[in-house]
Motif scaffolding. Structure first.
Motif, PDB file in Angstrom:
ATOM      1  N   SER A  37     -19.852  11.560 -10.141  1.00 23.54           N
ATOM      2  CA  SER A  37     -19.766  12.551  -9.066  1.00 23.54           C
ATOM      3  C   SER A  37     -20.453  12.058  -7.805  1.00 23.54           C
ATOM      4  O   SER A  37     -20.046  12.397  -6.702  1.00 23.54           O
ATOM      5  N   LYS A  40     -17.934  10.081  -6.090  1.00 29.02           N
ATOM      6  CA  LYS A  40     -16.938  10.898  -5.402  1.00 29.02           C
ATOM      7  C   LYS A  40     -17.434  11.307  -4.025  1.00 29.02           C
ATOM      8  O   LYS A  40     -16.703  11.247  -3.044  1.00 29.02           O
ATOM      9  N   TRP A  44     -15.917  10.122  -0.562  1.00 26.39           N
ATOM     10  CA  TRP A  44     -15.435  11.099   0.419  1.00 26.39           C
ATOM     11  C   TRP A  44     -15.975  10.733   1.798  1.00 26.39           C
ATOM     12  O   TRP A  44     -15.241  10.731   2.787  1.00 26.39           O
ATOM     13  N   LYS A 174     -10.888   5.338  -1.674  1.00 23.92           N
ATOM     14  CA  LYS A 174     -11.116   6.452  -2.594  1.00 23.92           C
ATOM     15  C   LYS A 174     -11.071   6.018  -4.048  1.00 23.92           C
ATOM     16  O   LYS A 174     -11.556   6.748  -4.919  1.00 23.92           O
TER      17      LYS A 174
END
Lengths: 202, 538, 358
Positions: A37, A40, A44, A174
């Motif tokens: 996470s 992520k 982002w 990404k």
């Protein structure tokens, strides 16, 4: 996992196979939940804040200026913070022909970029030498000197195409892993080992 | 011309003449310098247009194109040497400042050494380059892509002739040992591309600039020698990409006149309209980038608005935003778009308001005036000896617009002013371009309602061969006089296609203009000269 | 008007109830530090977004509008990116000074935050020489810039740093003198006192002519102090690539980037304090009901709102004017602003002595 950007349907992208192969690689390498996470969040941030280096050698550079202007306005995506110092930029848009005399300079610029760094080969000249294929002084594609992430053909590519290319780059970011190092660093190191440049400090 | 020929023959009995194109005087090397001085001082051919290096295999040499600034007539000098191993000619760098740079270019491409030139280094290629690429026997495998940083030297070679006729190579310093040299470029936001200035500074004051070119040298002249005539055309778009139409026009015109092809009036009108549209777009971008260099970023966005409008017009007719490849030998690629006239009229309608806005936002500003007035002053004599043509030359009071001095196409019929100013500073160069936008708009307004009907493509042989001979033509690009020297040996390929870019002299003059000024002025001066690096490097 | 000192006193009392005083003060310091850091980061991110949007509006563009609603999250994305960027360490540099410089710059702006009047009773420390402290700490910033330029061992950064040094030292004078003019009018150097003096009428109105002159000079000098266009010579992009921070990457560069925007806020905040009453609402003598309505708007909003509006003017400068040349900058200061400032100070003294202010 469908990798896409805001208001762009997945089917509208051209080379989904490549991104899917990156996704599979990512999956095979599996990771734990917390790091995942974090990744992520970082991805982002990275994929939405792509600052170019102001670098242009010829015609494509003018289209890059147009890209910044009111009509195409790359500021919408947050790309307008073009840094003049390579230390602070995220990617080089190699806009224009690279010739023998410029080649070591480009390589040096690339080495000066702070990690993580990316390259978009913009225009036929940077992709393959383009119309100057027969020249004695033109490098036949910048991938002879530095690793390229996105190839953008055209002579020069229209600003719309440039937007698409940077969006593709954003998509590529990404599916990388900042902590795990999947998809990125190894290949780059391999490339740099295969193409040594003397006299350039790391 | 006959009179001039007589006078030269009287002074130099060994000279031979060729009148097939421009009057060409062939002279042995020993008399070259004396003839050049005679032409400059006695016959007032005071502007050196270019030096064309040549390799005729059995001999090598140079053709010097001179022009008079009073009656605009042209003359050429031809000097040759049969020695391929150590070709040497005498330098004329003491007569024209720009000759030093032109001779370096010839040395770079052909290896001809100029005796007496104070700075005999390579110009475009790196210091360790092997061989001379524009020689007919050059082997490209000698020079792979370099993997090392370029070697840097503070020394230059110079060849000095002693009284006994022996030529000795000597070393001279470019920079002194205690100079504080700042390297500006090749990757620098203000150099407009990849130009490199090694700048010796004293605090904020510039003492000397050494210009390095060739970071975008693509060898277009050599590539063209291996291509057919229609194929050579598309390189014209990729030099000064703002003057794509003008350059295309120049080469097409040269080839058409060499081959004796007549183009219809419709084509002429279309070409002139396109030229002038490019000029407006180019000057708009100049204003924008120049203001951006000075720190007023916002202006760029206002000027690009007009440019985008012009690009739309081009896009509809030519199918591209840049690198149009529109003019062909004997015509144009396709007919005008049905909306063309309407779009151009819309552009002409909004242009005056936009120009007024630029003036209001920028020209009157006190900071702007402080930064530009009196900065980078270039006198008329400087402009001529450095061969700085175009708007920059005209800002120094030198009326050098090719459209007026050597009228081509339908320009003689048109009513427009040649904008000339006398201050010679950055402000004058800026204002000349602002005024030229108005003049170009005037030209377009005269033509847009009278585009005659007619063929858009004349009949041209499928495989185009030019007769044996040589031609020299110039057109007015957006940045100055653009010249083409074309030599044909009767085959489908040009034997030699020499391109005379207007930006090379502009960049060469930077050193002269910036001495004693501040670092910030280098940006102002460079910006106001408005050079395009791919144009000078070719 | 809500007085925040009630809240802070309550917290203080609450802490004292179960811990000794030294511990309570330490806890409060830590708490304040954390709050300050958060405010600091949020303000900087807001300012980055704000400038990009304002600049876009001037240039007929849209500006960031894809990351988050209306592009609001754009600067957050930039921050995450910057945090993980590589910190490049260079050979042949003074490593300690190189690493120290960005922190010095940040420190200067951080310390200045301590005396800003955020709201009614919401001030970290209220010295009797608050303004003096403010001027003193804000000059630490130039040290950071000089060190950055020097320690990078790069000619561009060195020229940038030298330009910055010359510029900052000159414009400190103007800032100091225009602040002094206002201190004359206020009769106190305490920040709280200055705000209190403007209870009935802001100084820009009550001090009329000299106050307006002082405000204009302060705005010019403040823009120069923050190294923003048209005075952005130390980092003039078209001349020196990125000026003194050319060699900095990652978060070190981020600190310079943040500090630039926070200095903008501080300069605007001080302008709000000196000329527009700090957190004091707009009061017009005689208009009682109007004054009451104004009092309903919280003091924090008044202060930040004023600062943001003044920043807008400074941003407007940047995107309108071309850059000055170094000799023009110095002659503007020494030949024009400084004499005007001195005369203005005398004028203000006369006005105060003869009671000619409102």
């Amino acid at each position: 996992m469908e990798v896409t950007t805001k208001s762009m349907p997945y089917e509208a992208w051209k080379d989904n196979e490549y991104i899917e192969s990156l996704v599979n690689e990512l999956k095979e390498n599996g990771t734990n939940v917390i790091v995942g996470s974090f990744d992520k969040l970082i991805n982002w941030g990275r994929s939405n804040s792509i600052w170019p280096l102001t670098f242009a050698t010829s015609c494509c550079g003018i289209e890059f200026v147009s890209l910044g202007a009111a009509r195409f306005d790359m500021a919408r995506f947050g790309w307008e913070v073009a840094r003049s110092s390579p230390r602070q930029a995220d990617f080089i848009m190699v806009a224009g022909t690279i010739v023998h005399r410029m080649a070591p300079v480009l390589r040096r610029l690339y080495d000066q970029l702070a990690e993580p760094k990316y390259v978009i080969a913009t225009g036929s000249c940077a992709v393959s030498g383009g119309p100057f294929k027969k020249s004695y002084h033109v490098v036949m594609g910048v991938d002879k000197i530095i690793p390229v992430d996105v190839y953008l053909p055209g002579c020069p590519p229209r600003p719309e195409a440039m937007i698409y290319a940077i969006m593709q780059l954003s998509r590529k970011m990404k599916v990388e892993r900042f902590f795990g190092g999947v998809n990125r660093k190894e290949k780059q190191q391999e490339f740099l080992k295969e193409h040594p440049v003397e006299g350039v400090e790391d | 011309m006959a009179d001039i020929q007589e006078r030269i023959a009287g002074q130099f009995p060994e000279a031979t003449f060729d009148t097939s194109d421009v009057l060409t005087v062939e002279i042995p090397d020993s008399k070259l310098h004396a003839l050049a001085r005679f032409l400059r001082d006695e016959l007032r051919f005071d502007f050196l247009v270019t030096i064309v290096g040549m390799d005729w295999v059995e001999k090598m040499g140079c053709i010097y194109y001179l022009q008079s600034t009073s009656d605009h007539s042209r003359i050429a000098i031809k000097a040759t040497t049969a020695d391929r191993e150590n070709p040497m000619l005498h330098s004329i760098a003491d007569l024209w400042h720009i000759a030093g740079i032109f001779e370096r270019e010839v040395y770079d491409f052909f290896g001809i050494v100029f005796i007496g030139n104070p700075d005999m280094r390579r110009l475009f290629l790196s210091i360790d380059w092997k061989g001379y690429p524009l020689r007919k026997d050059y082997d490209p495998s000698l020079n792979p892509v370099p993997t090392e940083n370029e070697r840097q030297s503070d020394f230059t070679d110079t060849y000095v002739e002693h009284s006994d006729g022996k030529v000795v190579k000597e070393q001279a310093r470019v920079f002194e040992e205690d100079d504080f040299v700042v390297n500006i470029g090749p990757q620098h936001p203000a150099t407009h591309g990849v130009l490199r200035f090694r700048t010796a500074v004293d605090g904020e004051t510039i003492r000397k600039i050494d210009v390095y070119m060739g970071y975008i040298h693509r060898g277009i002249e050599k590539i063209c020698e291996g291509l057919t005539y229609p194929q050579t055309l598309h390189f014209m778009d990729r030099m000064d990409y703002f003057s794509a139409h003008n350059y295309h026009h120049g080469l097409c015109m040269t080839i058409e006149q060499a081959a004796g092809i007549e183009v219809s009036r419709r084509v002429q009108v279309i070409r002139v309209i396109m030229d002038e549209l490019s000029r407006i777009a180019s000057h708009c971008l100049f204003i924008g980038t120049f203001c951006m260099d000075l720190g007023a970023t916002t202006m760029l966005f206002y000027t690009l608005r007009v440019r985008e409008q012009i690009l739309d017009i081009m896009d509809k007719t030519c199918g591209a935003r840049m690198t149009f490849n529109y003019e062909t030998i004997g015509g144009v690629m396709q007919d005008l778009h049905p909306d063309f006239v309407k779009d151009v009229k819309e552009l002409l309608a909004v242009l005056p308001a936009n120009l007024k806005e630029y003036d209001k936002l920028f020209t009157g500003n006190v900071i702007t005036r402080n930064r530009m007035e009196g900065v980078g002053k270039m006198s008329r004599e400087d402009a001529i000896t450095w061969s700085v043509t175009g708007p920059s030359g005209r800002a120094s009071g030198w009326a050098c617009d090719i459209r007026k001095t050597h009228p081509y196409s339908i320009y003689p019929e048109l009513d427009f002013e040649q904008v000339v100013m006398h201050e010679g500073d950055a402000m004058a160069r800026f204002k000349v371009r602002m005024k030229e936008i108005e003049e170009s708009a005037k030209i377009i307004a005269q033509l847009i309602d009278n585009i005659p009907e007619g063929e858009i493509q004349a009949k041209v042989a499928k495989v185009l061969k030019l007769p044996v001979g040589h031609w020299f033509r110039t057109v007015e690009g957006c940045r100055g006089a653009f010249g083409i020297y074309l030599e044909s040996d009767g085959t489908v390929n040009p034997y030699r296609l020499k391109i005379v870019p207007p930006c090379l002299p502009a960049a060469a003059a930077v050193d002269h203009l910036t001495r004693g000024q501040k670092i910030a002025d280098l940006i102002t001066i460079g910006g106001s000269l408005d050079y395009i690096v791919p144009d000078m490097d070719r | 008007m809500f007085d925040f000192s009630a809240l802070t006193n309550w917290i203080h009392a609450g802490l004292l109830s179960f811990m000794p005083e030294w511990l309570a003060v330490t806890t409060e310091c830590v708490l304040i530090g954390l709050v300050l850091l958060t405010v600091y980061a949020l303000l900087a991110l807001f300012y980055i977004y704000y400038e990009r949007k304002v600049c876009a509006a001037f240039q007929c563009r849209l500006g960031p509008d894809r990351v988050g609603p209306m592009g609001l999250l754009q600067s957050f994305a930039d921050m995450f990116k910057m945090l993980i960027k590589e910190l490049i360490s260079l050979k042949h540099t003074d490593k300690f000074l190189f690493a120290l410089a960005p922190y010095l710059v940040i420190l200067a702006s951080m310390l200045a935050f301590a005396v800003l009047p955020w709201g009614n009773g919401l001030q970290i420390i209220d010295f009797n020489i608050g303004i003096f402290f403010l001027i003193a700490v804000s000059s630490i910033g130039v040290l950071g810039i000089l060190l950055a330029g020097w320690s990078s061992n790069n000619k561009f950064t060195l020229i940038g740093a030298l330009r910055s040094g010359a510029q900052m030292v000159s414009y400190e004078l103007s800032i100091g003198l225009s602040v002094l003019t206002m201190v004359c009018l206020a009769g106190t150097m305490s920040v709280g006192g200055i705000v209190e003096e403007q209870r009935d009428l802001w100084f820009i109105f009550s001090g009329h002519i000299p106050a307006i002159i002082a405000f204009i000079i302060y705005l010019i000098a403040g823009t120069a102090e923050t190294n923003r266009g048209p005075f952005d010579l130390p980092e003039a992009e078209s001349e020196l690539t990125a000026g003194y921070h050319t060699e900095y990457s990652g978060m070190h560069f981020g600190f310079f980037y943040l500090a630039e925007y926070l200095n903008l806020f501080i300069v605007s905040g001080v302008a709000a304090l000196l000329f527009f009453g700090g957190w004091m609402p707009l009061h017009i003598p005689g208009w009682e009901s109007f004054n009451h309505i104004m009092d309903y708007i919280p003091s924090v909003i008044w202060f930040i709102g004023k600062a943001v509006v003044i920043s807008f003017i400074i941003i407007w400068f940047k995107w309108t004017f071309p850059r000055l040349r170094i000799d023009h900058i110095l002659s503007l200061e020494w030949k024009y602003l400084l004499p005007i400032n001195l005369v203005n100070l005398v004028l203000m003294v006369l006005i105060v002595v003869y009671g000619l202010h409102f």
